[in-house]
Design a protein around this motif. Structure first.
Motif, PDB file in Angstrom:
ATOM      1  N   ALA A 962       0.855  -1.190   0.000  1.00 35.70           N
ATOM      2  CA  ALA A 962       0.000   0.000   0.000  1.00 35.70           C
ATOM      3  C   ALA A 962       0.885   1.231   0.000  1.00 35.70           C
ATOM      4  CB  ALA A 962      -0.929   0.011   1.213  1.00 35.70           C
ATOM      5  N   GLY A 963       0.352   2.306  -0.517  1.00 35.11           N
ATOM      6  CA  GLY A 963       1.069   3.577  -0.557  1.00 35.11           C
ATOM      7  C   GLY A 963       0.235   4.591  -1.294  1.00 35.11           C
ATOM      8  N   GLY A 964       0.640   5.830  -1.210  1.00 38.39           N
ATOM      9  CA  GLY A 964      -0.129   6.849  -1.917  1.00 38.39           C
ATOM     10  C   GLY A 964       0.138   8.235  -1.399  1.00 38.39           C
ATOM     11  N   GLU A 965      -0.924   8.918  -0.988  1.00 40.92           N
ATOM     12  CA  GLU A 965      -0.825  10.323  -0.637  1.00 40.92           C
ATOM     13  C   GLU A 965       0.122  10.581   0.523  1.00 40.92           C
ATOM     14  OE1 GLU A 965      -4.723  11.759   0.108  1.00 40.92           O
ATOM     15  OE2 GLU A 965      -5.572  10.946  -1.735  1.00 40.92           O
ATOM     16  N   CYS A 966       0.261   9.632   1.388  1.00 38.29           N
ATOM     17  CA  CYS A 966       1.123   9.838   2.553  1.00 38.29           C
ATOM     18  C   CYS A 966       2.596   9.861   2.179  1.00 38.29           C
ATOM     19  CB  CYS A 966       0.867   8.756   3.600  1.00 38.29           C
ATOM     20  SG  CYS A 966       1.186   7.081   3.011  1.00 38.29           S
ATOM     21  N   LYS A 982      10.072   5.432   3.162  1.00 37.34           N
ATOM     22  CA  LYS A 982       9.546   6.736   3.565  1.00 37.34           C
ATOM     23  C   LYS A 982       9.745   7.816   2.513  1.00 37.34           C
ATOM     24  CE  LYS A 982      10.491   5.631   8.392  1.00 37.34           C
ATOM     25  NZ  LYS A 982      11.235   5.998   9.631  1.00 37.34           N
ATOM     26  N   GLY A 983      10.070   7.421   1.309  1.00 39.27           N
ATOM     27  CA  GLY A 983      10.189   8.405   0.248  1.00 39.27           C
ATOM     28  C   GLY A 983      11.598   8.495  -0.287  1.00 39.27           C
ATOM     29  N   ARG A1010      -2.715  10.227   5.084  1.00 36.84           N
ATOM     30  CA  ARG A1010      -1.380  10.063   5.656  1.00 36.84           C
ATOM     31  C   ARG A1010      -1.275   8.845   6.553  1.00 36.84           C
ATOM     32  NH1 ARG A1010      -3.480  14.044   9.432  1.00 36.84           N
ATOM     33  NH2 ARG A1010      -3.062  13.410  11.590  1.00 36.84           N
ATOM     34  N   PHE A1011      -2.315   7.994   6.589  1.00 33.98           N
ATOM     35  CA  PHE A1011      -2.352   6.864   7.504  1.00 33.98           C
ATOM     36  C   PHE A1011      -2.201   5.545   6.759  1.00 33.98           C
ATOM     37  CE2 PHE A1011      -4.557  10.102   9.953  1.00 33.98           C
ATOM     38  CZ  PHE A1011      -4.002   9.935  11.217  1.00 33.98           C
ATOM     39  N   LEU A1012      -1.595   4.587   7.483  1.00 32.45           N
ATOM     40  CA  LEU A1012      -1.566   3.191   7.078  1.00 32.45           C
ATOM     41  C   LEU A1012      -2.334   2.394   8.118  1.00 32.45           C
ATOM     42  CD1 LEU A1012       2.170   2.641   6.052  1.00 32.45           C
ATOM     43  CD2 LEU A1012       0.241   2.990   4.520  1.00 32.45           C
ATOM     44  N   LEU A1013      -3.091   1.401   7.638  1.00 30.45           N
ATOM     45  CA  LEU A1013      -3.817   0.514   8.539  1.00 30.45           C
ATOM     46  C   LEU A1013      -3.261  -0.887   8.369  1.00 30.45           C
ATOM     47  CD1 LEU A1013      -6.183   0.403  10.576  1.00 30.45           C
ATOM     48  CD2 LEU A1013      -7.625  -0.344   8.669  1.00 30.45           C
ATOM     49  N   LEU A1014      -2.659  -1.392   9.451  1.00 33.84           N
ATOM     50  CA  LEU A1014      -2.007  -2.700   9.433  1.00 33.84           C
ATOM     51  C   LEU A1014      -2.858  -3.705  10.179  1.00 33.84           C
ATOM     52  CD1 LEU A1014       1.556  -1.397  10.305  1.00 33.84           C
ATOM     53  CD2 LEU A1014       0.885  -2.338   8.109  1.00 33.84           C
ATOM     54  N   SER A1015      -3.091  -4.841   9.552  1.00 32.45           N
ATOM     55  CA  SER A1015      -3.834  -5.917  10.197  1.00 32.45           C
ATOM     56  C   SER A1015      -2.891  -7.068  10.497  1.00 32.45           C
ATOM     57  CB  SER A1015      -4.981  -6.396   9.302  1.00 32.45           C
ATOM     58  OG  SER A1015      -4.483  -6.822   8.049  1.00 32.45           O
ATOM     59  N   THR A1016      -3.097  -7.720  11.630  1.00 37.55           N
ATOM     60  CA  THR A1016      -2.219  -8.809  12.061  1.00 37.55           C
ATOM     61  C   THR A1016      -2.929 -10.144  11.889  1.00 37.55           C
ATOM     62  OG1 THR A1016      -2.968  -8.810  14.361  1.00 37.55           O
ATOM     63  CG2 THR A1016      -1.237  -7.233  13.760  1.00 37.55           C
ATOM     64  N   ARG A1017      -2.137 -11.193  12.036  1.00 36.95           N
ATOM     65  CA  ARG A1017      -2.696 -12.534  11.928  1.00 36.95           C
ATOM     66  C   ARG A1017      -3.555 -12.893  13.125  1.00 36.95           C
ATOM     67  NH1 ARG A1017       2.772 -15.683   9.817  1.00 36.95           N
ATOM     68  NH2 ARG A1017       2.950 -14.560   7.811  1.00 36.95           N
ATOM     69  N   CYS A1018      -3.415 -12.154  14.212  1.00 38.74           N
ATOM     70  CA  CYS A1018      -4.216 -12.410  15.415  1.00 38.74           C
ATOM     71  C   CYS A1018      -5.405 -11.452  15.497  1.00 38.74           C
ATOM     72  CB  CYS A1018      -3.351 -12.313  16.664  1.00 38.74           C
ATOM     73  SG  CYS A1018      -2.527 -10.717  16.861  1.00 38.74           S
ATOM     74  N   THR A1027       3.171  10.975   9.594  1.00 38.09           N
ATOM     75  CA  THR A1027       3.793  12.176  10.171  1.00 38.09           C
ATOM     76  C   THR A1027       4.273  11.931  11.590  1.00 38.09           C
ATOM     77  OG1 THR A1027       1.634  12.969  10.970  1.00 38.09           O
ATOM     78  CG2 THR A1027       2.320  13.639   8.759  1.00 38.09           C
ATOM     79  N   ASP A1028       3.849  10.836  12.202  1.00 40.95           N
ATOM     80  CA  ASP A1028       4.320  10.462  13.537  1.00 40.95           C
ATOM     81  C   ASP A1028       4.691   8.989  13.478  1.00 40.95           C
ATOM     82  OD1 ASP A1028       4.918  10.252  16.199  1.00 40.95           O
ATOM     83  OD2 ASP A1028       2.836  10.282  16.899  1.00 40.95           O
ATOM     84  N   GLN A1029       5.903   8.722  12.985  1.00 37.28           N
ATOM     85  CA  GLN A1029       6.282   7.367  12.610  1.00 37.28           C
ATOM     86  C   GLN A1029       6.879   6.570  13.762  1.00 37.28           C
ATOM     87  OE1 GLN A1029       8.947   8.136   9.389  1.00 37.28           O
ATOM     88  NE2 GLN A1029       7.402   9.061   8.089  1.00 37.28           N
TER      89      GLN A1029
END
Length: 1677
Positions: A962-966, A982-983, A1010-1018, A1027-1029
């Protein structure tokens, strides 16, 4: 520089310095030595530096005006020995004047001799009080001796009084000493020969020491002596009485007179030296000796004017002799064949030299050596052996010694040994160390298998010299480089290290593959790695993890590790788990402390070698110190301290420092007292802060530039440090560095604790190396303030050039400046100068690439220390990496590669214009190479970055990206890890997790804003703010508890960010979850069917949810209530809101679009428009909406559809190529292009929307997985996680580069070279401007253009299209004539520009006026290959094997040339513009004639041999008839040199495709295909097509340029312009030598500026079209 070496040094390599010792009488040579220092030695030094690449150091022991600073006799002898052993050329220069000089006092006298002197003096009643006070017995000297105590500090009172008192005491001691010697001679207890030692002056003593026992080879051409005899010198009168000073002051005159008669006078000693000793050396050892006699006027004596005259003549002679001596001994840098080896080869040799040096320091045999031997001899062991030991325990020297002995341990096996001392390598990155190991293994394999080996590019100008030969000796001299060329072709199968910046994973695979070659134990490979624990950033552990586990059967690995390095030991344990008894584990050997008695024996041995010892009392203190620290290195440090002790020294326990560091600090303190604190501090600081060490000349220059420090002072300091400095070769320069890293640690604490002082030293060293560059390179860096203050190039120490020719004229690269300068700029904080000055210098790039340091250059460019010049640096690095395979074999091609690659993109990166200008400036300066006046359209777009994952685990595949505007790209791998980019300018790095999150395994990732949404196996969700990495925020869903154990929620399909809320939807779920980041609460919105997409309004609080059944539901986000819904015909894939128009567009999965009116918030949406796609069987792959450009892209497998979202009209449809399917498509930044992925295709194809053409392809290494548009870049993600990024503006620039629709078929050039014309076989002829590089106008014809001719004055352009003749006025673009009825197949224009000649095969050929088309006459016979005579009087052509000349006034055949033999026929001919009456004629038999047309006379000049043939289609001639191009067959171009009546054959490195002769007879341009001779590389920059220009007079290749596209036309135009047309419609214009003008750089810049960001190609815009006449205005019957 250690006594244990054969030559007494810790050096095993040749010298890079000419070091000359100047021997003289200090009182009699002040003027001469000063003139030599000021006039001769600087010029000689400059000659050595520029011609030989050698530094020059002149050691004058009496340079200081203060006699107290003059070295004693023993030190002078050491200096002479040092010059003899380390000078690369002459080492000794003596000036013998008319004054002998006073005898010096011996610094030590053996006890027996001293007591004899005292005894004889006392028996004679001579006072010895001063003599006894001046000498002190010292039992620490071997043998015991009396040492001289007298020193300049003995004086009292003021400084002047102290010096006077010292001189007075010295004279008194000298008188008593020489009186005693005379008495010994008189009493026959000492022979006169033995006594003469005590009478000799410093001049005499140095001469006899340097030349007396010197081998013949060290005297011939390495020593020179100048003797100057002066008669009737005024000083001689006074000196005749100086012998009275030798008489003892006794009342017994008889005794005094007797003593004087036994002492030789100074005149006698000088005569003996000049008349006996030196002439004997001339006869026996061929000493170079000059004797000059000056006869003076007795009234005036030896005046200052006479001395000046002698000094001037001496300077001239010395300079001439030194130049002659350096040439006669063949002085050159060590390893002058270094140009044939790359940097890794040089490093391997240097590692072997270091092993030899360090093995000499192995003084004490260790029992651990037996354990290492047992490990090496034992078969079947598949784990490493790790030697552990504390600091200074001797791990390194033990490894060096074992490396030297392994072959003796394994007799009959011939093992391959690779010892690598990691901490002593200049580049200590894990990538470099692994690359070096791979390189060494490849070379060891090449000794076993001939197929392994380096390969040179046969097209490199540096790989051959003269490509021309003569027919007279065709078999031998014709192709001198053929043998080397064949060898290079045979070796192309070698696995070369082509990747200039390979990552650890690539290197690991390469190393595994290479080590597998040693699976057999018949010839094992022994790897010895020392200093892994001293690498930074956990580098040692990375190397261990890169080694195979278990090791192959034939591989042994021995490594040294400090026990305190727990992480490295843990890495070994994890990599080779198991106990020592298990053969799959590793063996650990601990290096125990050395026995004290062994250290004491070592110290005793060292003292004995230096002629010293210690007393029994002092020995007790030494034993006590060795008990506290029993290390061999500490024993060596104790030797430095105890060798300074005397038997009467007051030593205590505090006299010996405890430990290594304290001992080093104490040693430096002693040197400060002896040499001065400033000199010692700066010397130690410079040595410690250097990147790779400093040569003696560099260190002396740095010290002398900061004050009046004589060279001899630096040399004396180095003598005292010789036991702790190692000399090795770096960039063909012998540099000094500390023998132990602990010296650096101590120096850092003692002198470099202040950061400001450290930066100041770095800054001074940076300025010094910059000045060396300026003096050698001829121009400063681009940043003016780079040089420090007081750095005038005319007053600075002389420099070593970047590129300096070696003695054999082959050339070598001196890269000392480029190796050290970046390091010191970075450490001094001068980053702007590094990035904007150094890294933008083409000369800097060339020096590093030519030195084999391409990888280092790429690493510097990619370093992210600063943001200045970032994208430009990344582009340069990308070009270098993409062309690494070419540049490693052909480094001299760098300027052409960079110029060709950068010119199309200067409009995008104007900061790189200076880089291109530097290349052109260097080309004009060197007068070599081909300049690029007009760059053809680029054949590829270099990526701005290519990144790989350096993962600890095995390579995995990407699960989701995933990637894009952020501006961030995230990859979720199959192993559950997440990698973030990160660019631009950042690396691909693994997502850092907190301690509590380490166990998380991720399954998917989505992006929005500017957000990424990460899903885990659990089943956990985490939000990551770009912006706040620093942290992950868990998204807690209360619903997940409702699922219980029965099932788990489906994967997240997507989310959108609205203010501080996340709107999430899952696969196969009928609700949307809204998570409020502020309150961390979750709200759910229920829909009718499974949700497929969501969009939120920007101005209101509405959320629209597309569903599987085609329904779109609207919800109020404030009240959480539904607002309404609408239905579409299929599942909704995309919703586009246009709130300003109150419209909502829905795109379903078939690609159909429904437009809804959402103006009324109460009523449900109303259908406005519906557009259906005919083929509904294929679902869409993806969509891309460019709101700013009002464009929507819908990608399906069979086609890409484009919509205009302004009025929702179908814009265009693009079908997939036959047999291929679209996988994904993406709009460019300004939406005038789209990029697409195709199945089974590794390239990314680029289509132009306006024309529907596929205009570009972006090359990738493997099948792409996904395309992303991130910020201003286009990013391609590969299945293995690799990431490639292109700059969007570069893609636009490449797509908009000017090119014709078809391949260029013809080119016509004006004589001014400001305009040229091209045709591609279509109805258009383009007029190009060389100033702008763009087409200016288009001449539009009725049909395709067949022929094109330009009048000599450039006023008229004549073309043939459809059998009709068109005449165009080039200035106005007017089609003045359109002539039909000509049936012409070719057209010619007379040289005067007034008439045209149409050639017809089936009808009449006509002569007509260009002005109005009126026919002058007709020619009834068809003449093939016709040409117009230079005087515009005849049309000359072939017919029936004869050469006919038809009159242009009457059309009748008025002249005829026929061969004498009836069967003979004419095959080719050419008129000569410089000789208008003559025509050169070629017959089929090979006869060469000249035909004088006016008189019809014939002269046969030459008969070609049977091996040469004339091919009519290739035949060309220069305008003056001096050269003729006969044929281009296979790899040979045959040229006839009529000026010297000889045949020349030019050999190309491949099949010659096209050849063209310069009309002036200067150059030959040809294009060849070397695909059959190339290596296996298939990259674009290593293309097999090459354009080469060679000089006809001597065959020298002036330049070559790689062509990555197929040429379709080749024209050479005056002055020295080469025009190449390509099949893709672009044109390249190349200039030879200095024809690249200054304004061309501006023209390139203007073209880029004017172009800007073009929306269309120049041919798609509305060009200035000049249309032809509607119908013909002239008709011929």
């Amino acid at each position: 520089m250690h006594p244990e070496g054969e030559d007494g040094s810790l050096s095993s390599c040749g010298s890079s310095c000419v070091k000359i010792y100047v021997c003289s009488n200090p009182d009699d040579s002040v003027t001469e030595r000063r003139d030599l220092r000021e006039k001769v030695f600087p010029r000689f030094g400059e000659h050595c530096r520029r011609s030989l690449g050698l530094d020059v150091r002149v050691i004058d022991p009496f340079e200081s005006s203060d006699p107290s600073c003059w070295p004693d006799e023993r030190t002078r002898q050491q200096l002479i020995d040092e010059c003899r052993s380390s000078s690369a050329g002459p080492f000794f220069l003596a000036l013998v004047g008319h004054q002998y000089g006073a005898a010096g006092l011996p610094t030590q006298v053996e006890v027996s001799e001293y007591q004899l002197l005292l005894q004889e003096s006392q028996q004679a009643g001579v006072c010895t009080r001063q003599l006894e006070a001046a000498y002190q017995r010292d039992e620490n000297i071997l043998p015991p001796s009396y040492r001289l105590k007298l020193s300049p500090t003995a004086g009292t009172g003021g400084e002047a009084d102290g010096d006077a008192r010292y001189k007075e005491e010295e004279e008194e001691v000298r008188e008593e000493f020489q009186t005693a010697v005379s008495l010994c001679i008189q009493n026959k207890v000492m022979t006169p020969e033995m006594a003469r030692v005590f009478y000799r002056s410093a001049l005499d003593a140095d001469l006899r020491f340097a030349l007396g026992e010197c081998p013949l080879e060290d005297i011939v051409s390495r020593c020179v002596v100048y003797v100057h005899k002066v008669t009737d010198a005024e000083e001689d009168k006074g000196k005749k009485l100086t012998s009275s000073q030798l008489q003892p002051k006794s009342e017994d005159e008889t005794l005094a007179r007797t003593t004087v008669t036994t002492a030789p006078t100074q005149a006698e000693l000088l005569a003996e030296l000049c008349d006996d000793f030196l002439p004997a050396l001339v006869a026996s050892r061929r000493l170079l000796l000059y004797t000059t006699t000056t006869e003076c006027d007795r009234r005036h004596g030896y005046t200052a004017a006479r001395r000046r005259g002698y000094a001037d003549s001496l300077c001239r002679q010395v300079l001439s002799d030194l130049l002659m001596m350096t040439d006669s001994v063949g002085v050159s840098l060590p390893g002058t064949d270094a140009h044939s080896r790359d940097a890794l080869s040089e490093e391997q040799l240097e590692q072997e030299r270091l092993c030899n040096i360090l093995s000499r320091l192995y003084d004490i045999s260790r029992p651990e050596e037996d354990e290492i031997r047992a490990y090496v001899e034992l078969r079947g062991r598949q784990g490493p052996l790790v030697v552990t030991g504390g600091p200074c325990t001797g791990k390194t020297v033990l490894m060096a010694c074992c490396t030297q002995q392994i072959k003796s341990w394994l007799p009959g096996v011939d093992p391959v040994m690779i010892g690598y001392f990691c901490s002593l390598s200049i580049n200590t990155t894990p990538e470099h160390l692994l690359s070096s190991l791979c390189s060494q293994i490849v070379r060891s394999l090449s000794r076993r298998e001939p197929d392994f080996g380096p390969c040179r590019d046969p097209g490199d100008p540096s790989s051959s010299t003269d490509s021309r030969g003569t027919a007279a000796d065709h078999s031998h001299n014709e192709h001198p480089s053929e043998e080397s060329f064949i060898l290079s072709v045979m070796s192309c199968s070698a696995p070369k290290m082509r990747n200039a910046n390979a990552c650890l994973s690539e290197l690991k695979e390469r190393l595994d593959s290479l080590l597998s070659q040693f699976a057999s134990t018949t010839q094992p490979l022994i790897l010895l790695l020392d200093g892994l624990d001293q690498l930074e950033d956990d580098g040692g552990a990375q190397i261990i993890r890169s080694l195979p586990s278990p090791l192959p059967d034939g591989v042994r690995l021995i490594a040294t590790v400090t026990p305190s390095c727990a992480r490295l030991l843990q890495a070994v344990e994890e990599r080779y788990s198991g106990s020592c008894e298990n053969e799959s584990g590793y063996v650990r050997v601990r290096l125990e402390a050395v026995d004290r008695k062994q250290c004491a024996k070592l110290l005793e041995s060292l003292l004995k070698r230096s002629g010293r010892r210690v007393t029994s009392g002092q020995q007790a203190l030494v034993n006590r110190a060795l008990t506290s620290c029993c290390l061999p290195f500490y024993a060596r440090l104790l030797h430095a301290h105890t060798s300074l002790w005397h038997s009467d020294s007051d030593v205590t326990e505090s006299s010996l420092p405890d430990g290594v560091h304290a001992s080093i600090s104490s040693l430096l303190g002693h040197l400060e007292l002896k040499h001065g604190s400033s000199l010692v501090a700066r010397s130690a600081s410079c040595l410690s802060l250097s990147r790779a060490g400093l040569s003696q000349a560099e260190l002396a220059d740095l010290l002398c530039s900061c004050g009046d420090v004589p060279q001899v002072s630096v040399e004396r300091l180095l003598l005292d440090l010789k036991d702790f400095l190692v000399e090795r070769s770096v960039s063909n320069t012998q540099v000094l560095f500390w023998v132990s890293r602990h010296f650096k640690l101590v120096v850092g604490k003692k002198y470099l604790g202040d950061d400001e002082w450290r930066r100041r030293i770095h800054s001074e060293m940076a300025s010094y190396f910059h000045d060396r560059w300026v003096r050698s390179n001829g121009k400063p860096l681009l940043v003016e303030h780079l040089s420090g203050p007081n750095n005038d190039p005319d007053t600075q120490p002389h420099s070593q050039p970047f590129l300096s020719p070696s003695a054999d004229n082959a050339g070598h690269v001196g890269v000392r400046s480029v190796g050290e300068l970046p390091h010191h700029l970075r450490r001094s904080g001068r980053m702007e100068e590094l990035e904007c000055g150094l890294l933008k210098s083409s000369g800097f790039h060339q020096a590093l690439v030519q030195a084999g340091l391409l990888g280092d250059l790429v690493a510097m460019l990619e370093a992210a220390e600063g943001s200045t010049f970032l994208r430009e640096r990344l582009l340069l690095a990308s070009i270098l990496k993409s062309s690494a395979c070419l540049l490693q074999s052909s480094p001299m091609r760098l300027p052409a590669v960079m110029e060709t690659s950068l010119l199309p993109y200067l409009g995008v990166f104007p900061a790189l214009e200076g880089f291109v200008q530097d290349i052109r400036w260097e080309r004009r300066k060197s007068r070599r190479g081909l300049g690029l006046a007009l760059c053809p359209g680029p054949c590829f777009v270099p990526p701005i970055q290519f990144l790989r994952r350096d993962a600890k685990t095995e390579e995995g595949c990407v699960s989701e990206v995933a990637g894009g505007e952020c501006g961030v790209v995230a990859e979720v791998m199959a192993d559950g890890s997440v990698w973030i980019w990160k660019g631009c300018g950042h690396d691909l790095a693994e997502l850092s997790l907190s301690c509590g999150q380490q166990a998380l395994k991720f399954a998917g990732v989505k992006s929005s804003g500017r957000f990424l949404l990460l899903s885990t196996r659990c089943n956990k969700l985490f939000a990551w703010d770009a912006t706040d990495q620093q942290r992950l925020v868990e998204v807690i869903d209360p619903l997940k508890t409702e699922f219980g154990a029965s099932r788990t929620p489906n994967r997240v399909e997507g989310f959108v960010v609205w203010q501080r809320m996340f709107c999430l939807w899952w696969g196969n779920e009928t609700f949307v979850s809204v998570f409020d980041m502020s309150t961390e609460t979750m709200t759910h919105f229920q829909c009718q069917d499974c949700v497929t997409c969501v969009v939120c309004s920007l101005s209101g609080f509405c959320m629209y949810c597309g569903q599987e059944d085609g329904t779109v539901s609207a919800f109020d986000m404030k009240t959480n209530s539904p607002l309404g819904s609408c239905s579409n015909r299929s599942a909704v894939a995309l919703i586009i809101l246009r709130e300003e128009k109150h419209e909502m567009a829905c795109v379903d999965r078939t690609g159909s679009i429904a437009l809804w009116d959402i103006a009324d918030e109460i009523l449900p949406p109303g259908l406005v428009k519906e557009v259906f796609i005919q083929d509904k069987s294929r679902a869409i792959q993806n969509t891309d909406h460019a709101e700013d450009s009002s464009a929507l892209l819908v990608c399906q497998s069979h086609q890409v559809t484009l919509w205009d979202t302004h009025n929702w009209e179908l814009w265009d449809q693009f079908s997939a190529p036959r047999g291929r399917a679209f996988l994904q498509a993406l709009l460019s930044m300004d939406a005038h292009l789209f990029l697409a992925l195709l199945d089974s295709c590794t390239s990314i194809m680029v289509w132009r929307l306006s024309t529907g053409e596929c205009v570009l392809s972006l090359e990738t290494s493997s099948q792409p997985l996904a395309l992303l548009r991130v910020a201003s870049d286009v990013v391609c993600v590969h299945h293995d996680g690799c990431l490639t990024a292109w700059d969007s503006e570069m893609i636009d620039a490449a797509e908009t580069s000017p090119k014709m629709r078809g391949g260029v078929k013809g080119v016509a050039v004006e004589q001014t070279r400001k305009w040229f014309y091209t045709t591609d076989g279509s109805e258009n002829v383009w007029k190009w401007s060389l100033d702008t590089g763009l087409p200016h106008v288009s001449f539009v014809h009725e049909g395709p253009v067949d022929e094109l001719r330009l009048s000599p004055n450039g006023i008229c352009l004549v073309s043939i299209s459809g059998g009709e003749i068109y005449v165009w006025q080039t200035e106005t673009g007017q089609n003045s004539l359109r002539i039909c009825g000509s049936r012409a197949t070719n057209v010619l224009i007379t040289p005067n520009g007034n008439f045209g000649v149409s050639i017809s095969k089936q009808g009449l050929s006509r002569v007509w006026k260009l002005a109005h088309g009126a026919v002058v006459c007709s020619i009834h016979q068809h003449l093939s290959d016709a040409q117009v005579s230079p005087e515009s009087t005849f049309l000359i052509g072939l017919r029936g094997g004869d050469l006919l000349a038809a009159s242009l006034w009457s059309g009748s055949i008025s002249k005829c040339f026929s061969c004498v033999d009836v069967s003979e026929r004419v095959v080719a001919f050419h008129v000569l513009s410089k000789h208008p009456n003559f025509v050169v004629v070629m017959a089929a038999s090979g006869a060469v004639y000249t035909w004088k047309v006016s008189e019809e006379t014939v002269c046969q000049h030459f008969q070609l041999p049977n091996t040469f043939h004339c091919q009519p289609q290739d035949f060309q001639m220069s305008s003056d008839g001096s050269y003729a191009l006969l044929s281009a067959e296979n790899n040979f171009i045959n040229v006839l040199d009529l000026s010297r009546v000889r045949l020349c054959s030019f050999k190309a490195e491949g099949l010659v495709l096209r050849a063209c002769l310069d009309k002036t007879g200067c150059y030959l341009a040809y294009i060849f295909d070397s695909s059959s001779a190339e290596n296996s590389c298939t990259c674009l920059l290593h293309a097999s097509l090459t354009l080469t220009v060679a000089r006809l007079s001597d065959g020298e290749r002036l330049g070559s340029v790689r062509l990555c596209k197929n040429p379709s036309a080749l024209i050479v135009s005056e002055p020295q312009g080469v025009f190449v047309g390509f099949e893709d419609g672009s044109v390249g214009v190349y200039s030879v030598f200095s024809d690249v003008r200054m304004d061309e750089q501006e023209s390139v810049r203007r073209r880029g500026t004017a172009k800007g960001r073009l929306e269309k190609c120049p041919f798609d815009r509305e060009p200035l079209n000049c249309f032809c006449q509607f119908k013909p205005n002239v008709t011929w019957r």
